[in-house]
Design an enzyme around this catalytic site. Structure first.
Site, PDB file in Angstrom:
ATOM      1  N   ARG A   1       0.831  -1.206   0.000  1.00 16.13           N
ATOM      2  CA  ARG A   1       0.000   0.000   0.000  1.00 16.13           C
ATOM      3  C   ARG A   1       0.867   1.259   0.000  1.00 16.13           C
ATOM      4  NH1 ARG A   1      -3.025  -3.918  -0.290  1.00 16.13           N
ATOM      5  NH2 ARG A   1      -5.115  -4.064   0.611  1.00 16.13           N
TER       6      ARG A   1
ATOM      7  N   ASP B   1     -18.367   7.439   5.230  1.00 18.73           N
ATOM      8  CA  ASP B   1     -17.079   6.760   5.112  1.00 18.73           C
ATOM      9  C   ASP B   1     -15.998   7.742   5.523  1.00 18.73           C
ATOM     10  OD1 ASP B   1     -16.262   3.951   3.621  1.00 18.73           O
ATOM     11  OD2 ASP B   1     -14.625   5.407   3.589  1.00 18.73           O
TER      12      ASP B   1
END
Length: 280
Positions: free
Chosen positions: A44, A149
């Site tokens: 990532r 979110d």
């Protein structure tokens, strides 16, 4: 002249750097990053270093640990928790919503409020809206769905409501024709949620591990496959906070691998498959 693609130099993550990143992300989001995730974290990080055109991990750590690093922390947290998301995932919850929860509300004229917490790119709140409009169209006037979110980018996608046709596997032809429309993009493969559904959903950026800018109470909260990333103590705090924003008798629906522990059952009582109800 063509610009050469940026490629960061080869690098490794030291124990000290991994610990600093883990503590920063946990402090901000409540997410636990154990040593077994080191390889995933490196993959990532590589993407973020390329995106930001940074040469070293130290530069990235300065950004995410700094006062002005909120946006990047959100992007990185989102990259850690992004699951495969789809319409009508874990279908039993949508059946339970329309067959048991909503009919039990009776003929009250008050608003019906549902929260999709950790909604990613919008498939869950739109699945909720489709379920209600199909089974209880008379409730549409009173229905209000909040999708939230931590990642502003996925919320922007959710607001657009445009999805690849290939991502609609499992949705019936009837639902496709009633709730989706073609996108005039020249390709003819993307579909957009129709306005009657989009108008039922409001999106808001919310960090579940911080204060919530919420004043209303909810009849139902969907928070599925999100709490699994939190430490047990953070999960317990989250269950208590959900209890506080549910109406008496309201419902919490969670992911298949998540459980509200016994010490919280006086607040949220088990009442079905990964379904919990607030007493009242």
């Amino acid at each position: 002249m063509n610009q050469r693609a940026f490629t960061p130099p080869a690098w490794s993550i030291s124990d000290r750097e991994f610990d600093q990143l883990s503590r920063t992300i946990h402090r901000y989001s409540g997410i636990v990053i154990g040593p077994e995730k080191r390889g995933m974290i490196r993959a990532r990080l590589q993407k973020r270093l390329v995106a930001l055109q940074l040469d070293t991990l130290a530069e990235y750590l300065d950004i995410v640990s700094g006062v002005s690093g909120r946006a990047e922390r959100e992007r990185f947290v989102s990259s850690l928790t992004t699951n495969v998301t789809s319409f009508f995932r874990e279908k039993h919850h949508f059946a339970f919503l329309v067959e048991a929860i909503l009919p039990a509300l009776g003929d009250t004229t008050r608003p019906i409020r549902i929260w999709s917490a950790g909604c990613s790119s919008g498939q869950e709140p739109y699945s909720i809206a489709m379920s209600v409009l199909d089974a209880h169209p008379e409730m549409a006037q009173r229905l209000s769905i909040l999708g939230s979110d931590i990642d502003a980018d996925v919320l922007a996608k959710a607001r657009r409501g445009i999805y690849a046709g290939s991502s609609l596997t499992g949705i019936s032809d009837d639902f496709r024709s009633r709730f989706f429309e073609p996108v005039e993009d020249g390709r003819g493969t993307d579909l957009r949620i129709r306005a009657q559904l989009r108008d039922l959903v409001t999106y808001q950026q919310i960090n579940l591990n911080a204060g919530w800018p919420i004043s209303e109470k909810f009849d139902v909260i969907f928070c599925r496959n999100t709490a699994i990333y939190f430490a047990p103590q953070t999960q317990c705090l989250l269950w208590r906070k959900f209890h506080d924003v549910l109406r008496p008798g309201g419902w919490l629906l969670i992911g298949h691998s998540e459980r509200v522990p016994a010490e919280c059952h006086h607040l949220l009582q088990p009442a079905g498959i990964t379904a919990y109800q607030k007493p009242g």
